[in-house]
Enzyme design. Structure first.
Site, PDB file in Angstrom:
ATOM      1  N   HIS A   1       7.105  17.719 -51.856  1.00  0.00           N
ATOM      2  CA  HIS A   1       6.589  17.484 -50.510  1.00  0.00           C
ATOM      3  C   HIS A   1       7.586  16.694 -49.665  1.00  0.00           C
ATOM      4  CE1 HIS A   1       2.924  18.717 -48.610  1.00  0.00           C
ATOM      5  NE2 HIS A   1       2.817  17.585 -47.950  1.00  0.00           N
TER       6      HIS A   1
ATOM      7  N   LYS B   1      -2.903  27.576 -47.388  1.00  0.00           N
ATOM      8  CA  LYS B   1      -4.251  27.066 -47.625  1.00  0.00           C
ATOM      9  C   LYS B   1      -5.292  28.017 -47.047  1.00  0.00           C
ATOM     10  CE  LYS B   1      -3.239  22.115 -47.880  1.00  0.00           C
ATOM     11  NZ  LYS B   1      -3.527  20.789 -47.297  1.00  0.00           N
TER      12      LYS B   1
ATOM     13  N   ARG C   1       5.100  24.721 -49.121  1.00  0.00           N
ATOM     14  CA  ARG C   1       4.324  23.883 -50.037  1.00  0.00           C
ATOM     15  C   ARG C   1       4.696  24.290 -51.460  1.00  0.00           C
ATOM     16  NH1 ARG C   1       0.313  25.576 -46.183  1.00  0.00           N
ATOM     17  NH2 ARG C   1      -0.488  23.826 -44.942  1.00  0.00           N
TER      18      ARG C   1
ATOM     19  N   TYR D   1       5.013  13.849 -37.348  1.00  0.00           N
ATOM     20  CA  TYR D   1       6.474  13.840 -37.282  1.00  0.00           C
ATOM     21  C   TYR D   1       6.972  13.245 -35.974  1.00  0.00           C
ATOM     22  CZ  TYR D   1       5.995  16.570 -41.452  1.00  0.00           C
ATOM     23  OH  TYR D   1       5.659  16.956 -42.722  1.00  0.00           O
TER      24      TYR D   1
END
Length: 310
Positions: free
Chosen positions: A242, A171, A147, A277
Protein backbone atom coordinates in the site's frame (compact mmCIF):
# COMPACT_ATOMS: atom_id res chain seq x y z
CA UNK A 1 -35.86 -16.55 12.88
CA UNK A 2 -32.97 -18.14 14.76
CA UNK A 3 -29.62 -16.35 14.73
CA UNK A 4 -27.82 -18.99 12.62
CA UNK A 5 -30.45 -18.73 9.86
CA UNK A 6 -30.47 -14.94 10.15
CA UNK A 7 -26.70 -14.80 9.79
CA UNK A 8 -26.73 -17.11 6.78
CA UNK A 9 -29.41 -15.05 5.03
CA UNK A 10 -27.53 -11.82 5.78
CA UNK A 11 -24.30 -13.30 4.39
CA UNK A 12 -26.11 -14.20 1.16
CA UNK A 13 -27.46 -10.64 0.98
CA UNK A 14 -23.95 -9.17 1.32
CA UNK A 15 -22.66 -11.41 -1.46
CA UNK A 16 -25.52 -11.53 -3.95
CA UNK A 17 -27.28 -8.20 -3.53
CA UNK A 18 -24.54 -5.88 -2.28
CA UNK A 19 -21.67 -7.57 -4.12
CA UNK A 20 -19.25 -6.95 -1.24
CA UNK A 21 -15.73 -8.35 -1.46
CA UNK A 22 -14.78 -11.32 0.71
CA UNK A 23 -12.79 -9.19 3.17
CA UNK A 24 -15.73 -6.83 3.72
CA UNK A 25 -18.18 -9.71 4.18
CA UNK A 26 -15.86 -11.45 6.62
CA UNK A 27 -15.43 -8.23 8.63
CA UNK A 28 -19.17 -7.51 8.78
CA UNK A 29 -19.95 -11.05 9.89
CA UNK A 30 -17.24 -10.93 12.57
CA UNK A 31 -18.69 -7.65 13.89
CA UNK A 32 -22.17 -9.19 13.89
CA UNK A 33 -20.81 -12.10 15.93
CA UNK A 34 -19.46 -9.65 18.55
CA UNK A 35 -22.90 -8.06 18.82
CA UNK A 36 -24.62 -11.45 18.97
CA UNK A 37 -22.49 -12.63 21.91
CA UNK A 38 -23.09 -9.36 23.76
CA UNK A 39 -26.86 -9.47 23.17
CA UNK A 40 -26.95 -13.14 24.23
CA UNK A 41 -25.44 -12.14 27.59
CA UNK A 42 -28.15 -9.49 27.87
CA UNK A 43 -30.87 -12.02 27.01
CA UNK A 44 -31.92 -10.02 23.93
CA UNK A 45 -32.48 -11.29 20.39
CA UNK A 46 -31.07 -9.37 17.43
CA UNK A 47 -34.56 -8.53 16.17
CA UNK A 48 -35.56 -7.16 19.60
CA UNK A 49 -32.55 -4.89 20.21
CA UNK A 50 -33.28 -1.17 20.51
CA UNK A 51 -31.08 1.88 20.06
CA UNK A 52 -30.30 2.00 23.80
CA UNK A 53 -29.03 -1.58 23.65
CA UNK A 54 -26.72 -0.72 20.78
CA UNK A 55 -25.51 2.43 22.57
CA UNK A 56 -24.52 0.32 25.57
CA UNK A 57 -22.78 -2.20 23.31
CA UNK A 58 -20.73 0.57 21.67
CA UNK A 59 -20.01 2.07 25.10
CA UNK A 60 -18.51 -1.21 26.27
CA UNK A 61 -16.33 -1.31 23.14
CA UNK A 62 -14.96 2.11 24.14
CA UNK A 63 -14.34 0.83 27.68
CA UNK A 64 -12.22 -2.06 26.37
CA UNK A 65 -9.91 0.44 24.64
CA UNK A 66 -10.86 -0.31 21.03
CA UNK A 67 -9.76 2.52 18.73
CA UNK A 68 -12.29 4.93 17.19
CA UNK A 69 -11.32 3.60 13.75
CA UNK A 70 -12.22 0.03 14.73
CA UNK A 71 -15.45 1.16 16.40
CA UNK A 72 -16.44 3.09 13.27
CA UNK A 73 -15.89 -0.07 11.23
CA UNK A 74 -17.99 -2.17 13.65
CA UNK A 75 -20.74 0.46 13.50
CA UNK A 76 -20.78 0.26 9.71
CA UNK A 77 -21.36 -3.49 9.95
CA UNK A 78 -24.12 -3.11 12.54
CA UNK A 79 -25.90 -0.47 10.48
CA UNK A 80 -25.69 -2.73 7.44
CA UNK A 81 -27.14 -5.67 9.36
CA UNK A 82 -30.07 -3.76 10.79
CA UNK A 83 -30.64 -2.09 7.44
CA UNK A 84 -31.01 -5.60 6.01
CA UNK A 85 -33.47 -6.61 8.76
CA UNK A 86 -35.56 -3.52 8.04
CA UNK A 87 -35.44 -4.22 4.29
CA UNK A 88 -36.73 -7.75 4.91
CA UNK A 89 -39.50 -6.42 7.22
CA UNK A 90 -38.05 -8.39 10.12
CA UNK A 91 -38.00 -5.21 12.25
CA UNK A 92 -40.14 -2.05 11.98
CA UNK A 93 -37.18 0.38 11.90
CA UNK A 94 -33.39 0.45 12.03
CA UNK A 95 -32.25 0.93 15.67
CA UNK A 96 -28.67 1.59 14.49
CA UNK A 97 -29.61 4.55 12.29
CA UNK A 98 -29.17 7.09 15.11
CA UNK A 99 -25.85 5.76 16.42
CA UNK A 100 -23.08 8.36 16.25
CA UNK A 101 -19.91 7.45 14.38
CA UNK A 102 -16.78 8.33 16.39
CA UNK A 103 -14.42 10.87 14.86
CA UNK A 104 -11.50 9.15 13.21
CA UNK A 105 -8.16 10.86 12.96
CA UNK A 106 -7.08 10.89 9.34
CA UNK A 107 -3.53 9.68 9.13
CA UNK A 108 -1.30 10.82 6.33
CA UNK A 109 0.02 7.81 4.42
CA UNK A 110 3.73 7.00 4.36
CA UNK A 111 5.34 7.84 1.04
CA UNK A 112 8.62 6.69 -0.52
CA UNK A 113 10.88 8.92 -2.56
CA UNK A 114 11.62 8.04 -6.18
CA UNK A 115 15.20 7.20 -5.14
CA UNK A 116 13.94 4.72 -2.52
CA UNK A 117 11.63 3.03 -5.02
CA UNK A 118 14.43 2.78 -7.59
CA UNK A 119 16.68 1.27 -4.92
CA UNK A 120 14.03 -1.40 -4.26
CA UNK A 121 13.81 -2.15 -7.98
CA UNK A 122 17.60 -2.39 -8.21
CA UNK A 123 17.55 -4.85 -5.28
CA UNK A 124 15.66 -7.38 -7.44
CA UNK A 125 17.93 -10.16 -8.72
CA UNK A 126 17.68 -9.79 -12.51
CA UNK A 127 19.40 -13.18 -12.97
CA UNK A 128 16.67 -15.20 -11.24
CA UNK A 129 13.04 -15.87 -12.31
CA UNK A 130 11.80 -14.64 -8.92
CA UNK A 131 13.83 -11.46 -9.24
CA UNK A 132 12.39 -10.71 -12.68
CA UNK A 133 8.89 -11.34 -11.31
CA UNK A 134 9.51 -9.19 -8.23
CA UNK A 135 10.70 -6.29 -10.37
CA UNK A 136 7.46 -6.48 -12.34
CA UNK A 137 5.49 -6.54 -9.08
CA UNK A 138 7.16 -3.38 -7.74
CA UNK A 139 6.79 -1.63 -11.09
CA UNK A 140 3.07 -2.46 -11.26
CA UNK A 141 2.33 -1.44 -7.66
CA UNK A 142 4.12 1.88 -8.11
CA UNK A 143 3.57 2.41 -11.84
CA UNK A 144 -0.18 1.77 -11.81
CA UNK A 145 -1.17 2.16 -8.15
CA UNK A 146 -2.82 -1.26 -7.92
CA UNK A 147 -4.20 -2.62 -4.67
CA UNK A 148 -2.39 -5.78 -3.59
CA UNK A 149 -5.56 -7.86 -4.15
CA UNK A 150 -5.86 -6.43 -7.68
CA UNK A 151 -2.26 -7.39 -8.39
CA UNK A 152 -2.68 -10.94 -7.04
CA UNK A 153 -5.81 -11.54 -9.16
CA UNK A 154 -4.58 -9.82 -12.33
CA UNK A 155 -5.36 -11.97 -15.38
CA UNK A 156 -3.25 -12.38 -18.51
CA UNK A 157 -6.16 -11.71 -20.85
CA UNK A 158 -6.75 -8.35 -19.15
CA UNK A 159 -3.22 -7.09 -19.77
CA UNK A 160 -2.71 -5.06 -22.97
CA UNK A 161 0.90 -3.93 -23.08
CA UNK A 162 0.68 -2.70 -26.67
CA UNK A 163 -1.99 -0.17 -25.67
CA UNK A 164 -0.48 0.33 -22.21
CA UNK A 165 -3.30 -0.58 -19.84
CA UNK A 166 -4.66 -3.35 -17.61
CA UNK A 167 -8.26 -4.11 -16.70
CA UNK A 168 -8.54 -4.78 -12.98
CA UNK A 169 -11.38 -5.82 -10.71
CA UNK A 170 -11.45 -3.58 -7.66
CA UNK A 171 -13.63 -3.32 -4.57
CA UNK A 172 -17.22 -4.43 -5.00
CA UNK A 173 -16.25 -6.33 -8.18
CA UNK A 174 -16.05 -3.01 -10.04
CA UNK A 175 -13.81 -3.05 -13.11
CA UNK A 176 -11.64 -0.17 -14.28
CA UNK A 177 -8.99 0.48 -16.90
CA UNK A 178 -5.64 1.44 -15.41
CA UNK A 179 -2.78 2.90 -17.47
CA UNK A 180 0.56 1.10 -17.23
CA UNK A 181 3.77 3.14 -17.22
CA UNK A 182 6.40 2.40 -19.86
CA UNK A 183 8.84 1.00 -17.27
CA UNK A 184 6.11 -1.22 -15.77
CA UNK A 185 5.21 -2.48 -19.25
CA UNK A 186 8.87 -3.30 -19.93
CA UNK A 187 9.14 -5.16 -16.62
CA UNK A 188 6.01 -7.18 -17.42
CA UNK A 189 7.37 -8.04 -20.89
CA UNK A 190 10.61 -9.24 -19.30
CA UNK A 191 8.62 -11.43 -16.88
CA UNK A 192 6.34 -13.04 -19.47
CA UNK A 193 8.91 -15.63 -20.76
CA UNK A 194 9.41 -16.79 -17.14
CA UNK A 195 5.64 -16.85 -16.66
CA UNK A 196 5.15 -19.08 -19.71
CA UNK A 197 7.68 -21.58 -18.35
CA UNK A 198 5.88 -21.86 -15.00
CA UNK A 199 4.33 -25.18 -13.97
CA UNK A 200 0.90 -23.63 -13.53
CA UNK A 201 -1.58 -25.38 -11.25
CA UNK A 202 -5.17 -26.07 -12.42
CA UNK A 203 -7.34 -23.00 -12.06
CA UNK A 204 -4.39 -20.59 -12.17
CA UNK A 205 -3.75 -20.70 -15.92
CA UNK A 206 -4.93 -17.14 -16.47
CA UNK A 207 -3.18 -15.50 -13.51
CA UNK A 208 -0.21 -13.21 -14.19
CA UNK A 209 1.85 -13.47 -10.99
CA UNK A 210 2.60 -16.98 -9.71
CA UNK A 211 4.76 -18.41 -6.96
CA UNK A 212 7.38 -21.11 -7.52
CA UNK A 213 4.72 -23.82 -7.07
CA UNK A 214 2.46 -22.46 -9.81
CA UNK A 215 -0.18 -20.87 -7.55
CA UNK A 216 -1.18 -17.22 -7.58
CA UNK A 217 0.66 -15.09 -5.05
CA UNK A 218 -1.12 -14.40 -1.78
CA UNK A 219 -1.36 -10.89 -0.37
CA UNK A 220 0.87 -11.95 2.51
CA UNK A 221 3.54 -13.15 0.07
CA UNK A 222 3.47 -9.84 -1.83
CA UNK A 223 3.81 -8.01 1.48
CA UNK A 224 6.84 -10.16 2.31
CA UNK A 225 8.41 -9.52 -1.11
CA UNK A 226 7.97 -5.74 -0.79
CA UNK A 227 9.25 -5.60 2.78
CA UNK A 228 12.27 -7.78 1.95
CA UNK A 229 13.22 -5.60 -1.02
CA UNK A 230 12.87 -2.46 1.10
CA UNK A 231 15.24 -3.92 3.69
CA UNK A 232 17.72 -4.97 0.98
CA UNK A 233 17.57 -1.46 -0.48
CA UNK A 234 18.29 0.11 2.92
CA UNK A 235 14.90 1.85 3.12
CA UNK A 236 14.44 2.65 6.80
CA UNK A 237 10.66 3.00 6.72
CA UNK A 238 7.69 0.75 7.33
CA UNK A 239 6.97 -0.34 3.75
CA UNK A 240 4.02 -2.37 2.44
CA UNK A 241 2.39 -2.80 -0.98
CA UNK A 242 0.00 0.00 0.00
CA UNK A 243 2.98 2.31 0.52
CA UNK A 244 3.78 1.98 -3.18
CA UNK A 245 0.15 2.79 -4.05
CA UNK A 246 0.31 5.89 -1.83
CA UNK A 247 3.60 6.89 -3.45
CA UNK A 248 2.07 6.48 -6.92
CA UNK A 249 -0.79 8.86 -6.08
CA UNK A 250 1.37 11.39 -4.24
CA UNK A 251 3.97 11.61 -6.99
CA UNK A 252 1.23 12.06 -9.60
CA UNK A 253 -0.26 14.93 -7.60
CA UNK A 254 3.15 16.53 -7.12
CA UNK A 255 3.70 16.25 -10.86
CA UNK A 256 0.51 18.20 -11.57
CA UNK A 257 -2.01 15.39 -12.22
CA UNK A 258 -5.71 16.18 -11.82
CA UNK A 259 -7.26 14.86 -8.59
CA UNK A 260 -10.21 13.38 -10.51
CA UNK A 261 -7.83 11.48 -12.78
CA UNK A 262 -6.00 10.08 -9.73
CA UNK A 263 -9.37 9.09 -8.23
CA UNK A 264 -10.25 7.11 -11.35
CA UNK A 265 -6.86 5.39 -11.52
CA UNK A 266 -7.00 4.40 -7.85
CA UNK A 267 -10.61 3.23 -8.11
CA UNK A 268 -11.84 5.42 -5.24
CA UNK A 269 -15.62 5.59 -5.16
CA UNK A 270 -15.54 8.99 -3.44
CA UNK A 271 -13.29 11.94 -4.24
CA UNK A 272 -13.06 12.53 -0.48
CA UNK A 273 -10.88 9.41 -0.18
CA UNK A 274 -8.49 10.75 -2.80
CA UNK A 275 -8.35 14.18 -1.14
CA UNK A 276 -6.10 12.80 1.59
CA UNK A 277 -3.27 13.30 -0.92
CA UNK A 278 -4.03 17.01 -0.93
CA UNK A 279 -3.47 17.01 2.84
CA UNK A 280 -0.23 15.11 2.34
CA UNK A 281 0.93 17.58 -0.30
CA UNK A 282 0.12 20.50 2.03
CA UNK A 283 2.04 18.88 4.90
CA UNK A 284 5.09 18.41 2.67
CA UNK A 285 4.84 22.00 1.47
CA UNK A 286 4.79 23.25 5.07
CA UNK A 287 7.85 21.12 5.88
CA UNK A 288 9.69 22.59 2.88
CA UNK A 289 8.87 26.13 4.02
CA UNK A 290 10.01 25.46 7.59
CA UNK A 291 13.23 23.91 6.34
CA UNK A 292 14.23 26.29 3.59
CA UNK A 293 12.67 29.73 4.18
CA UNK A 294 15.40 32.26 5.18
CA UNK A 295 13.31 33.74 8.01
CA UNK A 296 13.03 30.32 9.60
CA UNK A 297 16.81 29.92 9.32
CA UNK A 298 17.19 33.23 11.19
CA UNK A 299 14.86 32.01 13.95
CA UNK A 300 16.81 28.76 14.25
CA UNK A 301 20.10 30.65 14.65
CA UNK A 302 18.56 32.97 17.26
CA UNK A 303 17.33 30.01 19.31
CA UNK A 304 20.79 28.40 19.43
CA UNK A 305 22.81 29.14 22.59
CA UNK A 306 25.71 31.54 22.21
CA UNK A 307 29.24 30.16 22.42
CA UNK A 308 32.43 31.80 23.65
CA UNK A 309 32.92 34.66 26.15
CA UNK A 310 30.93 37.89 26.22
Amino acid sequence: MEYSALKKAYEAYLLLERGFAENTRTGYLADLEKLHLWLADEGTAETEACTDDLHRFIGELYDTGISPTSIARILAGIRSFYGYLELENLIPSNPAALLDTPRRQRRLPSVLSLEEIEAMIDACDAASPQGVRNRAIIEMLYGSGLRVSELCNLELERVNLDEGYVLVEGKGSKERLVPVSATAADALRAYMPERRLADTKPGEEGIVFLNSRGHRLSRVMVFYIVRSLAESAGVNKSVSPHTLRHSFATHLLEGGANLRAIQQMLGHESIATTEIYLHLDTARLREEILTHHPRNHALIHKSQPATGSI
